[in-house]
Structures are given as C-alpha cells and as structure tokens.
Design an enzyme around this catalytic site. Sequence first.
Site, short mmCIF file in Angstrom:
data_model
loop_
_atom_site.label_atom_id
_atom_site.label_comp_id
_atom_site.label_asym_id
_atom_site.label_seq_id
_atom_site.Cartn_x
_atom_site.Cartn_y
_atom_site.Cartn_z
N GLU A 212 -2.40 0.83 -4.58
CA GLU A 212 -1.70 -0.40 -4.21
C GLU A 212 -0.74 -0.76 -5.35
O GLU A 212 -1.03 -0.52 -6.53
CB GLU A 212 -2.70 -1.54 -4.00
CG GLU A 212 -3.67 -1.32 -2.86
CD GLU A 212 -3.13 -1.70 -1.50
OE1 GLU A 212 -2.22 -2.56 -1.44
OE2 GLU A 212 -3.60 -1.14 -0.49
N CYS B 126 0.84 -1.21 0.00
CA CYS B 126 0.00 0.00 0.00
C CYS B 126 0.86 1.25 0.00
O CYS B 126 0.40 2.34 -0.29
CB CYS B 126 -0.95 0.01 1.19
SG CYS B 126 -0.14 0.10 2.78
#
Length: 639
Positions: A584, A541
């Site tokens: 992401e 992330c």
Amino acid sequence: STDPAGSLPSTEKEPDDIIEENNQENPPATAAEGEGAAGGLYRYIKGDLFTSEIFKVEIQNLPKYIGFNDLKKFLNKHGVNPHKIKLFSKQMFAFVTFKNQEERDKAMKAVHGMQWKSKVLSVRLAKPKADPILKKRKQEEEAEGGQPGAKRAAGSQEGEEEEEGPLNIQIANAVTPLWNVPYEEQLKRKEKEVEGVLQKLTREIGNNNKAMLPWLFLQKEKYNKLCCPLEAIRPSPVQTEYRNKCEFVIGVGADGEDKTVGFRLGKYKGGSCAVVSPAETSHVSSEAKRVVQGFQQFIRTTPYAVYSPETYEGHWRQLTVRTSRIKQTMAIVFFNPQKLQEEEIEELKRNLRQYFTEGEGQESAITSLYFVRMGQRTSAGTEDLPCEHVTGEEWIHEELLGLKFRISPHSFFQTNTPAAEVLYSAVGEWAQLDQDSTVLDVCCGTGTIGISLAKRVKKVIGIELCQEAVEDAKANAEANGLTNVEFHCGKAEDVFPTVLNAVVSPNVTAIVDPPRAGLHSKVILAIRRAEHLKRLIYVACNAKAAMNNFTDLCRAVSNRVRGAPFRPVRAMAVDLFPQTMHCETILLFEREPCAHGKQEGAFNQKLTNLNIKLNDSALQFFSRCPKKPPRVKQTSCHI
C-alpha cells in the site's frame, strides 16, 4: 482499496476474460472449428453468454505517443462508451469492445473518418480472440503431428519444462513470488517501486502545471529528484499466514486429482487451468487451509462435477474463506446450478450444513456458512451475487486498534489485519486532526478508517458503494459507541460532490482508499472545486494505476479542472502483502497555499540567499514555464 492484482491468481473465468495480450489477431472461425465435440477455438462466443469480444472493432491510424487514458478520454468526449480497450501504440491501432451491438455501431459511425491530432481515424470490425486453452491444445497436437507451427509449440514446451519442479514450489512462485527472498530485501524492492512512482509523479506535475516548476525545482534539490520526501517503508508485523481472506478455485488438480480446491498455477489466458492445494503456501492461514481440506473432502463425496471454464459445464466453482483474529471463520461456496432442480440445490445445502455442523467438517470450525449461485454472465454487469445464509452467524467479527468490527460476505476489509493497524495508524498521524475536524472517508468499506479516527474529530462521513458494507459500518459505529459518524451508500462520483458541498467546517480532511483503478474523475474534480478541503490522504493499493488521480489533483487550473491544485507533501509505503511485490502507498496532498507570483518570489529569494547562479541547464528548465524565469542575483557559484 482492494487486493492488488496478482497477489492471488484469478479464481474465476468468464467468457469475457479470455482475451490474450498480444498483437496478433486470430483468423475467423471456420465451419469445422465451430462445430464438433471440441466446439472450436471460438466456441465461447456462441450461445447466450456475454462476451464483449462479439462487439469488437479495430481503430486504425491513431496519433503517435498517445496512451490508454488519452484514447479513453477521446472516445468518452465523443459519446463513445467502450467496455475494454487494448492499445498497441507502436503500431498505432487499438482493439475496442462494447457491451452490445448498438453501442458498437454507434461508435463506428462516430469515430470513423474523425480527425485527431492531424490523423484521420479508420474503424473496422475486428475478429474475436481464440480460446487460449483450446489454442494451446491445438498447437500441442500440431507439434506432435509435425504440423506447421510445431517448432513454436515445441519451443514453448521447452520453456514450460524449465519451469517445472515440485508443485509446492510452482504454486509458491505463482502466488508468493518473493517467498525465497529475505524480508529486508523484499522491503527494499517495494520501496524502490514507490520511489519510481514518485519520480513519474514529479515529471507529470512538471508537464501539467508549469506554475509549480519553481516549487518543484526546489523539491527535487531537497529530496533527491522527488517531488516530496519518501519516508521509510513500514513492514508488516507478520510475514506468514497473514491473509484473512482467500479465494480458492475448484478444478482438476495439477497432480491429476479431480475436485481439487486451491490456486491456479497460471491464468486462463495463458492456457492453464491446473489447480494446486494451498497446503504448503506461506501466506494462507492454518484456519483457512483446514476449511479447504474439509470442503475438498465434502465435494468429492458429491455427484456434482467441477465447473469447466472450457466447456462452461459442471457446478463447483469457488470457495472464499474469511478468518479473524478472534477465531471466527466464514466460508462462502460458489456453485453453478446449471439445470438442477430447486429441490436438488436445497438438498445440497442441507448436506453442506450437516457436514460442517455435525459431520467430519466440524473440524473446520466454520462459524458462518454461505452459498452463492454463480451462473454465467448474460450481460456486462458486475454487481455482487446474492449470498444465501446456510448456517452459523451472519457475520464474522474482528478487532482492530482496540475497536470491534463486523464483516459481511461482500464487505471489504484489509486482508492483513496487523499490517492494517500500521497503515491506519500512519493515516491518523498524517491527518493532523483536532476536535473541530471533519473527516470524509471515501470508499470506506466497513468504516475502519473513519471509525478509528472518530474520537479525535467532530464528525466522520463515510461513502461506500457496497450496501452490505454500509450496513456493517453503521453497526460498527454503534457497537463502538460512536454518535458522530454517518455513512452514505452509492458510487463515490455520485454521492461525494453532494456530501462535500454540504460540509460546513473550517477543517475538512478527505481520506480516500479506492479500488485498484483509483477514483472516478468526477470525485477528483469535486475535490479540486471544494476550496475548503485543504488536506487529502490517498491510500493506494496500486499507486501506478492511481497516477491519473495524482496528476489531476496537481494539474493547473483549466476549464475542466477548477479550484487551486494540490501538492504532494509526503509519501510512504506500508507492506500489507509480504512474499509478493505489492504494498500500500500513502500520499499526503495539501492545497497549494499561495499564488504563483509569491512562489516565484520565494524561489528567487531562496536562490539569492544560497548564493546560486542560474546556469544554462536551470534556464532551460524554466524555459518550459509560460512565465519568464525569475531574476536572480548573479554569483560565481553554479548548479
């Protein structure tokens, strides 16, 4: 993986969180500042509340060109366990805080006078930072009174005035900074960010594994100076109202309204506590907004004040709302009990229950309600606070990729469900699984990735720190009729090596989806040692924060790092956070297939076949390699 930093402003503040990021240390608190109604700029270090600012030192005369991780590793190597580090590399000094006086004193004795890269280090006690809110207020008072410092304060006020505008625009800029950027342009910016990460990884591999230089040279020629192909970013299927979890702070509104539930306009360390309603934000669901409105109406009828991060007084602190696509909603209320009696708190919980089940709050359609007592920290622990179930079901449920999942208050679940389906589908495509495969799902949360792949493989083994999430994962596997899945609770660095060593399978694939800071180095080292683990998919992330993990996977073998290195094979961004700069990143790593000699021979043959002559720049490239540059057939063509 966790929510990216900055996707939502911080909703809570502890004494340890008010450290400002600048190069100036404040003068020590005077007696006048430490007393009186205001309590002074250093009030937060008094009393029994934990703040590592009390146990702070300054390390001077650091070597040039060291980074944060270099300093952290150096301290750890010598038995020093810092709580926080703030490095000022240009000035060659750092501030380091500790959890208690014993650790601080131990560090001072260990490091003072130690030599590091020809530099003799010096350690001294450091002064704490001033409370940013009180510091800002003092500057404003000085500005109004024409005191020294007024010019600087006035200048900052002018900057604030330039940023002022309607509150809905201010909060949109704070929580969704790309709200007015066309979505295609958002995707291009995010893809560019990930390209920058790969460029840095390419440099890191070259610097840390000279044996990979021939391979790396060919990769850069093939993939536009990158170590692996970067595939086109995959967009989020929805760009608005996509968040299934939001954390709202409770405070005084920017419009002056008390007991406002919403987002902060800025961070506490920036001197701002003003709160704005999420009513006009684009990423929050209508269900969550309805809960916020209903809860705000309730707390305004109570005698309890909002919690003040300045004075540490007051009660109402935070509201977390979780929603699902099957129209279930969980609300978690965070409340500081202060010195209230137990019977007062129980009455408050009864009133909450009655309001949301029988009163006006019914319109919020809450299906699960929890109450959390959130006092001040008295130690450096960050464990989850106990949740008291007030009414409704204990969980909410969600459907993802045709599977059913239950979610507890503390369990991690990706905040954008439709985009998570895109993410997990890509992971499944890249994993190259079959019925003989074993999948290691590290930092598995409620088991979403492993469970979504379970029917394709022989076995799935999940590892997760949060006990609630592990219980959810086990229940989710059972609810979906899966018998080839098992989950282990504990820190990945403690559990993973044991689990990995016990796996006997010709086809082992690890999928890691760690928190923002990445995996513990022990996990990376265990992965490197496990030669039977040939493929790893890393879901990040925050790819920049995971760079050390990426580098350690690829670095050359050493006394610390055993086992053949990995190579990045492909990379891609998936947008889970529209209207923000976050996304992401998926990277597929595969174990290096052959020894350096074979790579060099293949490289030599490749160049010969392409009829290429090594010119001066290519020779210079290989001069950094500990081995001699490969001999190549001389031709008239130049790189």
